[in-house]
Design an enzyme around this catalytic site. Structure first.
Site, PDB file in Angstrom:
ATOM      1  N   ASN A   1      30.433 -12.050 -12.425  1.00  0.00           N
ATOM      2  CA  ASN A   1      31.812 -12.483 -11.766  1.00  0.00           C
ATOM      3  C   ASN A   1      32.618 -11.830 -13.113  1.00  0.00           C
ATOM      4  OD1 ASN A   1      32.517 -14.627 -13.898  1.00  0.00           O
ATOM      5  ND2 ASN A   1      30.821 -15.602 -13.019  1.00  0.00           N
TER       6      ASN A   1
ATOM      7  N   ASN B   1      25.222 -24.831  -8.116  1.00  0.00           N
ATOM      8  CA  ASN B   1      24.693 -23.753  -7.401  1.00  0.00           C
ATOM      9  C   ASN B   1      23.207 -23.957  -6.921  1.00  0.00           C
ATOM     10  OD1 ASN B   1      26.818 -22.015  -9.644  1.00  0.00           O
ATOM     11  ND2 ASN B   1      27.163 -22.265  -7.230  1.00  0.00           N
TER      12      ASN B   1
ATOM     13  N   ARG C   1      29.856 -14.833  -2.593  1.00  0.00           N
ATOM     14  CA  ARG C   1      28.382 -15.270  -2.933  1.00  0.00           C
ATOM     15  C   ARG C   1      27.494 -15.465  -1.981  1.00  0.00           C
ATOM     16  NH1 ARG C   1      27.397 -16.204  -8.426  1.00  0.00           N
ATOM     17  NH2 ARG C   1      28.855 -14.841  -9.737  1.00  0.00           N
TER      18      ARG C   1
ATOM     19  N   HIS D   1      33.582 -18.552  -6.009  1.00  0.00           N
ATOM     20  CA  HIS D   1      32.971 -19.411  -5.367  1.00  0.00           C
ATOM     21  C   HIS D   1      34.033 -20.568  -4.823  1.00  0.00           C
ATOM     22  CE1 HIS D   1      28.980 -19.354  -7.682  1.00  0.00           C
ATOM     23  NE2 HIS D   1      28.646 -19.113  -6.496  1.00  0.00           N
TER      24      HIS D   1
ATOM     25  N   ASP E   1      34.422 -23.701  -4.794  1.00  0.00           N
ATOM     26  CA  ASP E   1      34.480 -24.934  -5.794  1.00  0.00           C
ATOM     27  C   ASP E   1      35.341 -24.292  -6.912  1.00  0.00           C
ATOM     28  OD1 ASP E   1      32.716 -23.619  -7.688  1.00  0.00           O
ATOM     29  OD2 ASP E   1      31.471 -25.349  -7.654  1.00  0.00           O
TER      30      ASP E   1
ATOM     31  N   ALA F   1      31.680 -17.796 -18.755  1.00  0.00           N
ATOM     32  CA  ALA F   1      30.898 -17.410 -17.988  1.00  0.00           C
ATOM     33  C   ALA F   1      31.454 -17.587 -16.268  1.00  0.00           C
ATOM     34  CB  ALA F   1      29.646 -18.343 -18.069  1.00  0.00           C
TER      35      ALA F   1
ATOM     36  N   CYS G   1      31.298 -26.809 -11.621  1.00  0.00           N
ATOM     37  CA  CYS G   1      30.000 -26.126 -11.481  1.00  0.00           C
ATOM     38  C   CYS G   1      28.755 -26.558 -12.646  1.00  0.00           C
ATOM     39  CB  CYS G   1      30.475 -24.672 -12.321  1.00  0.00           C
ATOM     40  SG  CYS G   1      31.713 -23.871 -11.487  1.00  0.00           S
TER      41      CYS G   1
HETATM   42  N1  ARG Z   1      27.931 -17.196 -14.382  1.00  0.00           N
HETATM   43  C1  ARG Z   1      27.647 -18.066 -13.085  1.00  0.00           C
HETATM   44  C2  ARG Z   1      27.687 -17.337 -11.853  1.00  0.00           C
HETATM   45  O1  ARG Z   1      28.415 -16.427 -11.760  1.00  0.00           O
HETATM   46  C3  ARG Z   1      28.911 -19.164 -12.915  1.00  0.00           C
HETATM   47  C4  ARG Z   1      28.478 -20.042 -11.762  1.00  0.00           C
HETATM   48  C5  ARG Z   1      29.623 -20.979 -11.720  1.00  0.00           C
HETATM   49  N2  ARG Z   1      29.305 -22.122 -10.602  1.00  0.00           N
HETATM   50  C6  ARG Z   1      30.146 -22.511  -9.564  1.00  0.00           C
HETATM   51  N3  ARG Z   1      29.516 -23.404  -8.884  1.00  0.00           N
HETATM   52  N4  ARG Z   1      31.232 -21.887  -9.280  1.00  0.00           N
HETATM   53  O2  ARG Z   1      26.932 -17.487 -10.910  1.00  0.00           O
END
Ligand code: ARG
Length: 279
Positions: free
Chosen positions: A20, A69, A135, A164, A166, A252, A258
């Site tokens: 991401n 996730n 995603r 995402h 969220d 991240a 998350c």
């Molecule tokens: N580095 C993770 C990814 O890109 C971060 C996930 C964040 N999770 C979320 N529910 N937004 O998959």
């Protein structure tokens, strides 16, 4: 009110790949600071009377801290994620085992459909709002809704920073939703405005601090530090903000939400693992 959440200690957290726009392998995570920030979130849950279930972290799966996730949950059913990126697909078997341990009836989607769990699937009342565009495949929404036996609304995400649902949309209760309109396609924000009685609009620069990546608990709203900028409209809706430093996880592309999978009413009376989840 959320009675329990699933978290996973950041023992193996790091930036080992880039999936991401927030992730840069050259930017190192300060592990001590990440542990401190995670502990502060954990402590806040415990202090608010939330039971925290812990998933076992796995070496080589640095994004397992982001428990949101793992799956989407409803009653005692779970629809397991099919991660879009190969880098996270190794988590799936572990999430299945953790959810089965918690007593969920775990369902899977066909392998061809990408779906990233509660990161892209959030309930407003009993209606499931699902994101697509980065995603999760739009084609996964109907099968997910069928398995959970709920109505689904599909929302198109258009800004890669908000990959995402969220990251830009947070239901507070059946009437109030915090969301960043700029993250959605015009048709989708129109649908949100139609269906949500009170939309609390978050400016895109505030959302970029992961303000919408928040967890409502009763009348409290836990989020990253930028949530302070939303204090006034949230107070008007009856919510008090609890800002928490999330800097290491923002590297991240993740924040409070998350890091937390609400187990909701579904986990009531489930078996506990006394080793990992002592009373
Ligand atoms: N580095 C993770 C990814 O890109 C971060 C996930 C964040 N999770 C979320 N529910 N937004 O998959």
């Amino acid at each position: 009110m959320t009675a329990a959440v699933l978290m996973c200690r950041p023992d193996f957290f790091g930036i080992e790949y880039e999936i991401n726009p927030w992730m840069h392998v050259a930017v190192k995570v300060d592990h001590a600071l990440a542990a401190e920030q995670w502990d502060a979130l954990h402590r806040t849950y415990v202090d608010l009377g939330v039971r925290v279930e812990l998933a076992a972290p796995v070496s080589g799966l640095p994004d397992m801290v982001f428990t949101a996730n793992a799956a989407v949950l409803w009653d005692d059913r779970a629809v397991l994620s099919n991660f879009h990126h190969a880098e996270r697909q190794g988590e799936e078997a572990h999430w299945r085992a953790e959810l089965e341990r918690l007593g969920f009836d775990v369902h899977e989607l066909p392998r061809s459909l990408s779906f990233e769990g509660a990161g892209d699937a959030l309930f407003v009342g009993d209606q499931l709002f699902c994101g697509y565009g980065f995603r999760t495949d739009r084609e996964s929404h109907r099968p997910v809704a069928r398995i959970l036996d709920v109505d689904v609304v599909s929302l198109e995400l258009v800004d890669p920073r908000f990959y995402h649902l969220d990251t830009c949309f947070c239901p507070l209760d059946a009437d109030n939703v915090l969301a960043a309109p700029d993250a959605f396609a015009p048709d989708s924000i129109r649908v949100i405005r139609e269906l949500v009685p009170n939309l609390i609009e978050v400016p895109v620069d505030v959302a970029a601090g992961f303000a919408c990546n928040a967890m409502p608990l009763g009348r409290h709203l836990l989020s990253s530090l930028t949530i302070s900028q939303m204090e006034a409209p949230l107070a008007a809706a009856g919510y008090t903000t609890i800002p928490l430093p999330m800097g290491e996880f923002l590297k991240a592309g993740g924040g409070v939400r998350c890091l937390s999978l609400p187990l909701g009413a579904a986990e009531r009376g489930r078996a506990r693992d006394p080793e990992r989840n002592p009373e």
